[in-house]
Motif scaffolding. Structure first.
Motif, PDB file in Angstrom:
ATOM      1  N   GLU A  80      -3.541  -2.420   8.493  1.00  0.00           N
ATOM      2  CA  GLU A  80      -4.025  -1.040   8.727  1.00  0.00           C
ATOM      3  C   GLU A  80      -3.066  -0.600  10.022  1.00  0.00           C
ATOM      4  OE1 GLU A  80      -6.273   1.532   7.256  1.00  0.00           O
ATOM      5  OE2 GLU A  80      -5.109   0.031   5.943  1.00  0.00           O
ATOM      6  N   ARG A 124     -12.244  -5.604   5.984  1.00  0.00           N
ATOM      7  CA  ARG A 124     -12.357  -4.889   7.603  1.00  0.00           C
ATOM      8  C   ARG A 124     -14.001  -4.924   7.462  1.00  0.00           C
ATOM      9  NH1 ARG A 124      -9.531   0.086   9.209  1.00  0.00           N
ATOM     10  NH2 ARG A 124      -9.847   0.503   6.813  1.00  0.00           N
ATOM     11  N   GLY A 125     -14.646  -4.873   6.480  1.00  0.00           N
ATOM     12  CA  GLY A 125     -16.075  -4.468   6.535  1.00  0.00           C
ATOM     13  C   GLY A 125     -16.918  -5.444   6.596  1.00  0.00           C
ATOM     14  N   VAL A 173      -5.901  -1.618  -1.043  1.00  0.00           N
ATOM     15  CA  VAL A 173      -6.896  -0.671  -0.566  1.00  0.00           C
ATOM     16  C   VAL A 173      -8.053  -1.621  -0.500  1.00  0.00           C
ATOM     17  CG1 VAL A 173      -8.116   1.333  -0.888  1.00  0.00           C
ATOM     18  CG2 VAL A 173      -5.914   1.351  -1.048  1.00  0.00           C
ATOM     19  N   VAL A 174      -8.503  -1.906  -1.852  1.00  0.00           N
ATOM     20  CA  VAL A 174     -10.110  -2.749  -1.734  1.00  0.00           C
ATOM     21  C   VAL A 174      -9.875  -4.173  -0.709  1.00  0.00           C
ATOM     22  CG1 VAL A 174     -11.235  -4.270  -3.371  1.00  0.00           C
ATOM     23  CG2 VAL A 174     -10.216  -2.007  -4.075  1.00  0.00           C
ATOM     24  N   THR A 199      -8.390  -4.433   2.088  1.00  0.00           N
ATOM     25  CA  THR A 199      -8.589  -4.049   3.425  1.00  0.00           C
ATOM     26  C   THR A 199      -9.881  -3.378   3.703  1.00  0.00           C
ATOM     27  OG1 THR A 199      -7.336  -2.000   2.984  1.00  0.00           O
ATOM     28  CG2 THR A 199      -6.187  -3.497   4.257  1.00  0.00           C
ATOM     29  N   ASP A 200     -10.362  -2.748   2.672  1.00  0.00           N
ATOM     30  CA  ASP A 200     -11.769  -2.105   2.823  1.00  0.00           C
ATOM     31  C   ASP A 200     -12.848  -3.171   3.077  1.00  0.00           C
ATOM     32  OD1 ASP A 200     -10.837   0.256   2.664  1.00  0.00           O
ATOM     33  OD2 ASP A 200     -11.791   0.900   0.685  1.00  0.00           O
ATOM     34  N   ARG A 242       0.715  -1.275   0.108  1.00  0.00           N
ATOM     35  CA  ARG A 242      -0.064   0.200  -0.110  1.00  0.00           C
ATOM     36  C   ARG A 242       0.673   1.200  -0.041  1.00  0.00           C
ATOM     37  NH1 ARG A 242      -5.650   0.714   3.306  1.00  0.00           N
ATOM     38  NH2 ARG A 242      -6.020   2.481   2.228  1.00  0.00           N
TER      39      ARG A 242
END
Lengths: 277, 304
Positions: free
Chosen positions: B167, B121-122, B114-115, B117-118, B99
């Protein structure tokens, strides 16, 4: 700091002992309930019989919506309410919560719960209203398809829903080579069977036939084993209502109503070959 | 805790003798008050019987003929935790580094990181467990689809927790001042070398407490893998509870989890305290450039 830690632990110990001691005298007594007046049943709400079951509720035990369940158990509860001259109201009670201490928001829970002596120490059961056998469901044409005895299932990867007597049955009677897999719901056991994570699903024989006919294509019921465990309705310990429900149940057995319900809802499900030991 | 020599003779380093006395007394009084309230509650008999019954506590710990032992089942939690943790530490670092790679050529890699982790995590862990544990075997992909449910469980844990931990690493890397990289580059270190020998050692040390925090969470979340069929401690407790209609087995499982978590929490405290002492002592942490302690030859003392 360490001294503080010791103090905390000591206090926790006091707490545990306090709770432990308080509990000793209440253990082990069975629910002796006196006579119950059928003309004036001691229900939670006057004029209404509040009955609980888990959700989703499976056919043929339950059919229709929670507003007016039918099905074997649905109709049975409705018949009991009718004989007591009460309206019926359904509420949801997850199986794992059915034995929690504290006030209940229903009169009894009816959810294919087998009566066992261990459980009867914690709750009161009605008399039995159905004798359950264990059933085995496998993929069509699988290696265990030709099984005729429990011994033939020893090498299979079996799966069951948590909290069912099926699991205890597997551990005690079959003692398979690999530990059984255990799932939260019948739906999850179903997924595991479909994806090949288990060879056979074990649950009550009625449910296995239902799953074969309506839920999982390409499966067969290998057989049933006659455990004849009675299903009972679950009441809070010392509930005064148990006696009334038992009186009504006696009536329903005597005049053939219960047999009629069994024939109506369960007949198609019980013609499965029996497995030997 | 930890440094007993220092605290000897002057009470707790943090509190002092008198304060220790007061805190001990108030702690005892507090727990006595709680114990009294619980013991006198109208339902204390029944709650004690259902949750803290000695016979059930013991029996569920050791197991019965039909219900598995909670203690034995807990070993599965420990095993899953250890394997998952080792993979997460590495994978998350890779994601965090990807990243941070500069340059337009690497944009797709950064975007994937990025995608990733997004998304992970969600999405709730239980959903990832279902998708991996029931979805992948359903695909019928030979080797990939015939692994054990524990393997799928560990994969799901790794996917979700790597996103969190990446993160955490990234926050650590970002917290190292730009001048560190600049100084490293001016000394002739390559971009990778300055990351490896200057930035990362400082970054990782800063994020050890939050890292361990995540691992305590991971430890507890191993219980969720039971939805895929294997019997770990919480599931063993559930089986026992359903068989005996008693919740004491859950208390046993909880105590086992706490037993493992407490040492980890104290270890975290210890690391934080040590770090603080080092910084207060005036020496900069290993890896830092531009201070007395920061000569490049003692740099690679990384995760201290």
């Amino acid at each position: 700091m360490p001294r503080k830690l010791v103090a905390v632990l000591a206090a926790l110990l006091v707490l545990a002992v306090a709770c432990g001691e308080a509990s000793d005298d209440s253990a082990g007594e069975s629910g002796a309930q006196g006579g119950c007046e059928l003309s004036d049943p001691p229900t939670l709400e006057g004029g209404t019989l509040t009955v609980a079951t888990d959700r989703p509720a499976y056919p043929p035990w339950f059919e229709g919506s929670p507003k007016d369940y039918s099905g074997f158990e649905g109709d049975l509860a409705a018949a009991i309410a009718e004989r007591m001259d009460l309206d019926i109201k359904w509420v949801v009670e997850p199986f794992n919560k059915s034995y929690a201490p504290g006030a209940k928001n229903y009169d009894f829970d009816i959810n294919q719960i087998s009566i066992t002596p261990e459980r009867a120490q914690a709750v009161d059961f009605s008399d039995g209203y159905f004798n359950n056998n264990q059933g085995f469901l496998a993929a069509e044409g699988s290696d265990i398809g030709g099984a005729t005895s429990l011994g033939d299932l020893e090498g299979a990867q079996l799966g069951a829903q948590v909290g069912t007597t099926s699991l205890a049955f597997i551990n005690e009677r079959i003692q398979p080579e690999s530990d059984p897999k255990v799932f939260d719901t019948t739906n999850d056991v179903k997924s595991a069977l479909e994806s090949g994570q288990i060879d056979a699903l074990v649950t009550d024989v009625v449910t296995t036939v239902y799953l074969r006919d309506f839920e999982i294509k390409g499966t067969e019921v290998i057989g049933q084993y006659p455990t004849e465990e009675p299903f009972g309705m679950v009441f809070e310990k010392e509930s005064p209502l148990v006696d009334c429900v038992n009186q009504v149940l006696e009536e329903l057995k005597g005049d053939g109503t219960l047999d009629g319900l069994q024939e109506k809802w369960l007949q198609d499900y019980l013609g499965v070959p029996e497995l030997s030991d | 805790m930890g440094d007993t020599k220092r605290s000897a003779g002057r009470g707790s380093r943090l509190l002092g003798n008198r304060a220790v006395l007061v805190s001990t007394t108030s702690t005892i009084l507090f727990f006595i008050a709680v114990a009294v309230v619980v013991a006198l509650a109208p339902g204390s008999d029944i709650v004690g019987e259902r949750f803290l019954n000695w016979v059930h506590l013991k029996q569920s710990l050791l197991g019965t003929a039909t219900a598995p032992s909670v203690a034995e089942a807990f070993l599965l939690n420990v095993r899953m935790f250890m394997i998952a943790e080792a993979i997460i530490l590495v994978l998350a670092l890779v994601i965090a580094l990807v990243r941070g790679v500069p340059g337009p050529v690497f944009f797709p890699f950064r975007a994937v990181a990025v995608v990733y982790t997004d998304i992970f995590r969600g999405v709730p862990l239980i959903l990832v467990l279902y998708m991996i544990g029931f979805g992948v075997p359903g695909l019928g992909l030979g080797y990939v689809s015939t692994r054990s449910d524990i393997t799928y469980g560990i994969i799901a844990l790794v996917l979700v927790y790597s996103a969190y931990v990446a993160e955490v690493y990234r926050a650590g890397i970002d917290s190292v001042h730009q001048s560190q990289t600049a100084a490293a580059r001016s000394l002739g270190l390559s971009r990778w070398q300055s990351m490896r020998f200057v930035v990362l050692p400082q970054a990782v040390r800063r994020v050890i407490p939050p890292l361990l925090n995540d691992f305590i969470g991971l430890q507890k979340d191993t219980a969720l893998v039971s939805v895929l069929g294997s019997i770990e401690a919480a599931r063993a407790a559930q089986i026992y509870g359903a068989e005996q209609f008693n919740y004491s087995a859950y208390v046993v499982a909880a105590l086992l989890f706490v037993l493992v978590t407490i040492p980890l929490a104290r270890f975290t405290d210890h690391l934080i305290a040590r770090d603080r002492r080092r910084r207060e002592a005036g020496g900069a942490a290993p890896g830092a450039l531009g201070t007395a302690a920061g000569a490049p030859h003692d740099v690679p003392g990384t995760i201290g």
